[in-house]
Write a protein that holds these residues in place. Structure first.
Motif, PDB file in Angstrom:
ATOM      1  N   PRO A  10     -24.233  19.531 -30.925  1.00 10.88           N
ATOM      2  CA  PRO A  10     -23.420  18.334 -30.710  1.00 10.88           C
ATOM      3  C   PRO A  10     -22.925  17.651 -31.976  1.00 10.88           C
ATOM      4  CG  PRO A  10     -25.324  18.305 -29.279  1.00 10.88           C
ATOM      5  CD  PRO A  10     -25.483  19.468 -30.211  1.00 10.88           C
ATOM      6  N   ASP A  11     -23.659  17.729 -33.066  1.00 10.26           N
ATOM      7  CA  ASP A  11     -23.217  17.066 -34.291  1.00 10.26           C
ATOM      8  C   ASP A  11     -22.437  17.985 -35.217  1.00 10.26           C
ATOM      9  OD1 ASP A  11     -24.208  14.584 -33.624  1.00 10.26           O
ATOM     10  OD2 ASP A  11     -26.190  15.042 -34.411  1.00 10.26           O
ATOM     11  N   TRP A  13     -19.209  19.638 -36.358  1.00  9.70           N
ATOM     12  CA  TRP A  13     -17.753  19.545 -36.271  1.00  9.70           C
ATOM     13  C   TRP A  13     -17.113  20.862 -36.692  1.00  9.70           C
ATOM     14  CZ3 TRP A  13     -15.076  15.591 -34.201  1.00  9.70           C
ATOM     15  CH2 TRP A  13     -15.692  14.350 -34.089  1.00  9.70           C
ATOM     16  N   ARG A  29     -15.595  18.637 -31.790  1.00 10.14           N
ATOM     17  CA  ARG A  29     -16.968  19.049 -31.472  1.00 10.14           C
ATOM     18  C   ARG A  29     -17.213  18.772 -29.995  1.00 10.14           C
ATOM     19  NH1 ARG A  29     -20.527  14.393 -34.491  1.00 10.14           N
ATOM     20  NH2 ARG A  29     -19.758  12.627 -33.302  1.00 10.14           N
ATOM     21  N   ARG A  30     -18.256  19.373 -29.496  1.00 11.83           N
ATOM     22  CA  ARG A  30     -18.665  19.078 -28.125  1.00 11.83           C
ATOM     23  C   ARG A  30     -19.125  17.632 -28.074  1.00 11.83           C
ATOM     24  NH1 ARG A  30     -17.754  22.475 -24.580  1.00 11.83           N
ATOM     25  NH2 ARG A  30     -17.465  24.579 -25.300  1.00 11.83           N
ATOM     26  N   ASP A  31     -18.723  16.918 -27.054  1.00 15.60           N
ATOM     27  CA  ASP A  31     -19.111  15.524 -26.915  1.00 15.60           C
ATOM     28  C   ASP A  31     -20.623  15.425 -26.732  1.00 15.60           C
ATOM     29  OD1 ASP A  31     -19.601  12.986 -25.096  1.00 15.60           O
ATOM     30  OD2 ASP A  31     -17.764  12.677 -26.233  1.00 15.60           O
ATOM     31  N   ARG A  32     -21.224  14.476 -27.419  1.00 13.32           N
ATOM     32  CA  ARG A  32     -22.677  14.318 -27.371  1.00 13.32           C
ATOM     33  C   ARG A  32     -23.170  13.657 -26.093  1.00 13.32           C
ATOM     34  NH1 ARG A  32     -22.882  11.312 -32.958  1.00 13.32           N
ATOM     35  NH2 ARG A  32     -20.975  10.581 -32.037  1.00 13.32           N
ATOM     36  N   THR A  33     -22.289  12.982 -25.371  1.00 15.31           N
ATOM     37  CA  THR A  33     -22.728  12.228 -24.200  1.00 15.31           C
ATOM     38  C   THR A  33     -22.140  12.725 -22.889  1.00 15.31           C
ATOM     39  OG1 THR A  33     -20.949  10.623 -24.540  1.00 15.31           O
ATOM     40  CG2 THR A  33     -23.070  10.143 -25.560  1.00 15.31           C
ATOM     41  N   GLU A  39     -14.828  16.121 -28.231  1.00  5.66           N
ATOM     42  CA  GLU A  39     -14.533  14.936 -29.034  1.00  5.66           C
ATOM     43  C   GLU A  39     -13.637  15.373 -30.193  1.00  5.66           C
ATOM     44  OE1 GLU A  39     -17.060  11.319 -31.121  1.00  5.66           O
ATOM     45  OE2 GLU A  39     -18.084  13.141 -30.538  1.00  5.66           O
ATOM     46  N   THR A  52     -11.896  11.585 -26.698  1.00  2.58           N
ATOM     47  CA  THR A  52     -12.654  12.529 -25.889  1.00  2.58           C
ATOM     48  C   THR A  52     -11.787  13.003 -24.733  1.00  2.58           C
ATOM     49  OG1 THR A  52     -14.741  11.462 -26.456  1.00  2.58           O
ATOM     50  CG2 THR A  52     -14.740  12.866 -24.504  1.00  2.58           C
TER      51      THR A  52
END
Length: 70
Positions: A10-11, A13, A29-33, A39, A52
């Motif tokens: 998730p973090d 980029w 990046r893949r959204d963390r939430t 994202e 997003t």
């Protein structure tokens, strides 16, 4: 076959391949939430706002962007 973003942490980029050595381009990046969301941010402003979108919207954008030469 549509472009599928790789599974990244998730973090982690990824910067556009068109950014070259300058690193001044779109990053994602893949959204963390949100599951199955991407994202998008500006690599020149790492602490700036992000957008997003759902993964299908991201794939459509990437396919569209590939039709143009820079």
């Amino acid at each position: 076959m549509p472009h599928r973003p790789p599974r990244l942490a998730p973090d982690e980029w990824t910067t556009s391949s068109h950014s070259g050595q300058q690193g001044s381009c779109v990053r994602w990046r893949r959204d963390r939430t949100a599951a199955d969301c991407i994202e998008i941010g500006d690599s020149k402003d790492p602490d700036g706002p992000t957008l997003t979108v759902t993964e299908p919207v991201w794939r459509t954008f990437v396919a569209f962007a590939r039709t143009f030469e820079v």
